[in-house]
Design a protein around this motif. Structure first.
Motif, PDB file in Angstrom:
ATOM      1  N   ARG A 175       0.853  -1.186   0.000  1.00 46.39           N
ATOM      2  CA  ARG A 175       0.000   0.000   0.000  1.00 46.39           C
ATOM      3  C   ARG A 175       0.887   1.234   0.000  1.00 46.39           C
ATOM      4  NH1 ARG A 175      -2.671   3.317   3.963  1.00 46.39           N
ATOM      5  NH2 ARG A 175      -4.781   3.911   3.338  1.00 46.39           N
ATOM      6  N   VAL A 176       0.636   2.162  -0.925  1.00 44.56           N
ATOM      7  CA  VAL A 176       1.532   3.301  -1.068  1.00 44.56           C
ATOM      8  C   VAL A 176       0.767   4.523  -1.554  1.00 44.56           C
ATOM      9  CG1 VAL A 176       2.138   2.737  -3.443  1.00 44.56           C
ATOM     10  CG2 VAL A 176       3.758   4.010  -2.046  1.00 44.56           C
ATOM     11  N   ASP A 177       1.187   5.694  -1.104  1.00 46.52           N
ATOM     12  CA  ASP A 177       0.656   6.975  -1.553  1.00 46.52           C
ATOM     13  C   ASP A 177       1.425   7.378  -2.811  1.00 46.52           C
ATOM     14  OD1 ASP A 177      -0.071   9.570  -2.009  1.00 46.52           O
ATOM     15  OD2 ASP A 177       0.246  10.263   0.039  1.00 46.52           O
ATOM     16  N   LEU A 178       0.774   7.327  -3.957  1.00 43.62           N
ATOM     17  CA  LEU A 178       1.457   7.629  -5.217  1.00 43.62           C
ATOM     18  C   LEU A 178       1.897   9.087  -5.296  1.00 43.62           C
ATOM     19  CD1 LEU A 178      -0.642   5.604  -7.816  1.00 43.62           C
ATOM     20  CD2 LEU A 178       1.496   4.971  -6.693  1.00 43.62           C
ATOM     21  N   GLY A 179       1.239   9.944  -4.549  1.00 44.45           N
ATOM     22  CA  GLY A 179       1.622  11.352  -4.550  1.00 44.45           C
ATOM     23  C   GLY A 179       2.987  11.596  -3.936  1.00 44.45           C
ATOM     24  N   GLN A 180       3.488  10.626  -3.167  1.00 46.21           N
ATOM     25  CA  GLN A 180       4.795  10.760  -2.540  1.00 46.21           C
ATOM     26  C   GLN A 180       5.889  10.010  -3.302  1.00 46.21           C
ATOM     27  OE1 GLN A 180       5.177  12.790  -0.003  1.00 46.21           O
ATOM     28  NE2 GLN A 180       2.980  13.212   0.020  1.00 46.21           N
ATOM     29  N   MET A 181       5.524   9.423  -4.437  1.00 43.99           N
ATOM     30  CA  MET A 181       6.495   8.643  -5.198  1.00 43.99           C
ATOM     31  C   MET A 181       7.292   9.545  -6.148  1.00 43.99           C
ATOM     32  SD  MET A 181       6.288   5.592  -4.057  1.00 43.99           S
ATOM     33  CE  MET A 181       6.124   6.493  -2.491  1.00 43.99           C
ATOM     34  N   ARG A 182       8.421   9.005  -6.605  1.00 42.39           N
ATOM     35  CA  ARG A 182       9.269   9.751  -7.518  1.00 42.39           C
ATOM     36  C   ARG A 182       8.813   9.610  -8.958  1.00 42.39           C
ATOM     37  NH1 ARG A 182      15.001   7.452  -7.667  1.00 42.39           N
ATOM     38  NH2 ARG A 182      14.093   6.132  -9.291  1.00 42.39           N
ATOM     39  N   SER A 183       8.389   8.402  -9.341  1.00 44.07           N
ATOM     40  CA  SER A 183       8.007   8.212 -10.740  1.00 44.07           C
ATOM     41  C   SER A 183       7.043   7.055 -10.899  1.00 44.07           C
ATOM     42  CB  SER A 183       9.251   7.957 -11.615  1.00 44.07           C
ATOM     43  OG  SER A 183       9.841   6.712 -11.311  1.00 44.07           O
ATOM     44  N   LEU A 184       6.261   7.150 -11.961  1.00 43.49           N
ATOM     45  CA  LEU A 184       5.392   6.058 -12.415  1.00 43.49           C
ATOM     46  C   LEU A 184       5.735   5.806 -13.880  1.00 43.49           C
ATOM     47  CD1 LEU A 184       1.885   7.150 -11.041  1.00 43.49           C
ATOM     48  CD2 LEU A 184       3.385   5.415 -10.091  1.00 43.49           C
TER      49      LEU A 184
END
Length: 636
Positions: free
Chosen positions: A170-179
């Motif tokens: 489970r992860v907050d995509l807004g806090q990720m570096r890239s998709l």
């Protein structure tokens, strides 16, 4: 509400919300906090290759839902739960994909350790994993034969092992570096979703049965993807930045070899068409070209590979090859007898320098391949003897780690121990991208590769230069060259690359064009995020087994084609065409050689290259970085 009804309702909600916004709309449709906007079952997280006997696939349920965020306004939460935990009606796992604020969330049951689900909503942490060690599973086994019970127990143990490695995510995509979305089929439905955190942690989700096209629509309508995808937009806070891109499997026509798709895989009938009545290969050049573009059918690899590895000559007849096999079988027996006849002192020395490492390597090489699976497998022992005997046959090279990775596929296709040994001898003698104990061999490969990158992907090359000597060492590609891409692609794709390189079509260095193709297709993150040397190594390492091998091959063939169209080539790349056999470089089109001016041991260019003055533009840029000439550049 039952779990099944819950998932169906979530899927229905997702379908209702997957309509793209009208052009120019500023964001996604208005949705409730916690509302699921996308769901897909049977999305795989593949276990690591080192896990033997656990299967290649580990499917699960993936969903995206909106969540309010003070900084981003709204953010996307991605959750993935293994199907095995859903099937057990695991309340703790269910909590990850249906947050308590969700309109479709059922009231959690308060049972023991899982009662925490009834409290405050779970706060996401980047790259969060949940292992099965804390699960209350209450396993039940049938009360019948011990064999069936042991079988069930083994299956459950495998499931638990997989869940510990590929657990709830489970992860907050807004806090990720890239998709990154990598489509693997031309219909653009299947492929991989690669999520990268700011700490260079990666998670790869495999979509084998569609759904990736709709997921791309969701991401493209999410404002934090579209905003940061545009280079001319400024984002006030770095933490809201996200690199987002989609990679399609089809290359533009301008980036493909003009003869692409003209050759089918070499099968039995087409192979026989290349042989005359005596069994000789007619028009070797055409055969190599067909293999370069189309590859070889698995059913005849054992017959064709010995030709590519120069165990058999193309001029040999069927009878001559049988006589050669008998002769080589006797020679192989003599080599083995020489090894077995060593004195005690020689045996101790051989064990220290060769046998200890070989014994350690063979038992862990290609064990996922049915051919080498199981205890006391005679094929493993055959591989061991081949490697030990090769060290006796060629004591100068001996054995170095990685050779077992080269021998294993040949043995699995050729099947005969003596034939495999001599094919391996041919591989070591006649191919350049092999495991080598000498540093100067690797440095020569890296020199060529740097020069190719300078011509084909200047921005990436300039990034390497900016990192200094560490960057120019290109540690991320050492394994590609030493193990012939075997750790970067599934076996079927890696062996297809081997065949393309063994064909020696138009160059003996096609493996370097494959390296460049990987960088061109998958290296944008390195430039956009200005990754350091260690981060670059981690970036490409995490993409291993998740890249599209067929796309890489098509791009590599295109790069070779463009290279051969250059009217002049730098003398630093002279060898990329010098070693080609008859007919490999068109006799009517030989490029001129231009001297780069870097020959410390010679005042004149050893290749007869002429020095030309750079254009004013190049000269002005030379003060800021490495000189480049426009004549050498061609489009990415």
């Amino acid at each position: 509400m039952s779990l099944g009804r819950l998932l169906r309702r979530a899927s229905s909600k997702a379908s209702d919300l997957l309509t793209l916004n009208p052009s120019g709309s500023s964001g996604p449709p208005s949705v409730l906090d916690g509302e699921i906007i996308y769901s897909k079952n049977n999305v795989c997280v593949h276990p690591l290759q080192v896990l033997q006997g656990l299967g290649e696939h580990h499917p699960g349920y993936l969903c995206l839902y909106m969540e309010k965020d003070e900084l981003l306004g709204t953010t996307l939460i991605l959750a993935w739960v293994p199907n095995s935990r859903i099937q057990r009606q695991d309340e703790e796992a269910l909590r990850y994909i249906t947050p308590e604020s969700s309109p479709v969330r059922k009231a959690p049951s308060k049972r023991g350790r899982h009662a925490q689900g009834s409290g405050e909503p779970h706060q996401p942490l980047p790259m969060e994993q949940s292992s099965t060690s804390s699960l209350d599973t209450n396993l039940q086994f049938p009360e019948n034969s011990g064999q069936l019970q042991n079988s069930k127990w083994d299956e459950q143990q495998k499931v638990f092992a997989l869940e510990q490695i590929c657990g709830v995510f489970r992860v907050d995509l807004g806090q990720m570096r890239s998709l990154r979305l990598f489509f693997s089929d031309e219909a653009c439905t299947s492929g991989q979703l690669v999520v990268a955190s700011r700490e260079s942690q990666y998670k790869v989700f495999h979509f084998h049965h569609g759904g990736l096209d709709k997921l791309s629509e969701v991401f493209q309508q999410w404002k934090h993807c579209t905003e940061t995808h545009l280079k001319d937009q400024q984002v006030s806070n770095e933490k809201t930045c996200m690199q987002f891109s989609i990679r399609r499997p089809k290359l533009p026509s301008s980036e493909t070899h003009p003869e692409e798709n003209m050759y089918k895989k070499l099968d039995v009938s087409t192979w026989l068409n290349h042989l005359n009545e005596s069994g000789q290969v007619e028009e070797e050049y055409k055969l190599r070209k067909a293999i370069f573009f189309g590859g070889i059918d698995v059913s005849i690899r054992g017959e064709v590979w010995p030709f590519l590895l120069r165990y058999y000559s193309h001029e040999s007849t069927s009878e001559e090859r049988e006589a050669l096999r008998a002769q080589k079988r006797r020679e192989y027996s003599e080599i083995q007898q020489k090894r077995l006849s060593m004195t005690p002192e020689e045996q101790r020395e051989f064990w220290r320098h060769v046998q200890f490492t070989v014994d350690k390597d063979v038992v862990r090489t290609d064990r996922s391949n049915q051919f080498f699976r199981g205890e006391d497998n005679p094929n493993v022992e055959s591989m061991r003897r081949i490697l030990l005997n090769y060290a006796v046959y060629n004591p100068t090279i001996g054995y170095s780690q990685g050779m077992s990775d080269l021998v294993a596929p040949i043995l699995a296709e050729v099947l005969d121990e003596s034939d495999t040994f001599w094919c391996f001898v041919g591989l070591m003698q006649n191919t350049i991208f092999v495991s080598s104990p000498r540093d100067e061999d690797m440095e020569k490969q890296l020199l060529y590769l740097r020069e190719l990158l300078r011509l084909t992907h200047l921005r990436f090359y300039q990034h390497l230069v900016s990192l200094g000597e560490d960057g120019l060492q290109m540690l991320f590609c050492h394994r590609w060259i030493l193990l012939c891409f075997k750790r970067e692609f599934p076996d079927a794709e890696a062996l297809r690359m081997w065949e393309a390189c063994w064909a020696h079509y138009q160059t003996d260095y096609f493996h370097l064009f494959i390296c460049v193709a990987i960088v061109v297709i998958y290296g944008d993150d390195v430039i956009e995020q200005q990754l350091a040397t260690d981060q670059m190594l981690l970036h490409f390492g995490n993409l291993a087994m998740h890249m599209n091998g067929e796309l890489v091959l098509r791009k590599a063939r295109s790069l070779l084609y463009q290279f051969r169209l250059l009217p002049r080539i730098p003398c630093s790349l002279h060898d990329l065409c010098k070693l080609c056999g008859t007919g490999m470089w068109d006799s009517g089109y030989i490029p001129a050689v231009e001297c780069t001016g870097h020959h410390p041991e010679s005042e004149s260019c050893p290749y007869g290259g002429t020095v030309e003055e750079p254009s004013p533009k190049s000269a002005s840029e030379g003060k800021k970085g490495p000189k480049t000439r426009e004549v050498f550049s061609f489009r990415k």
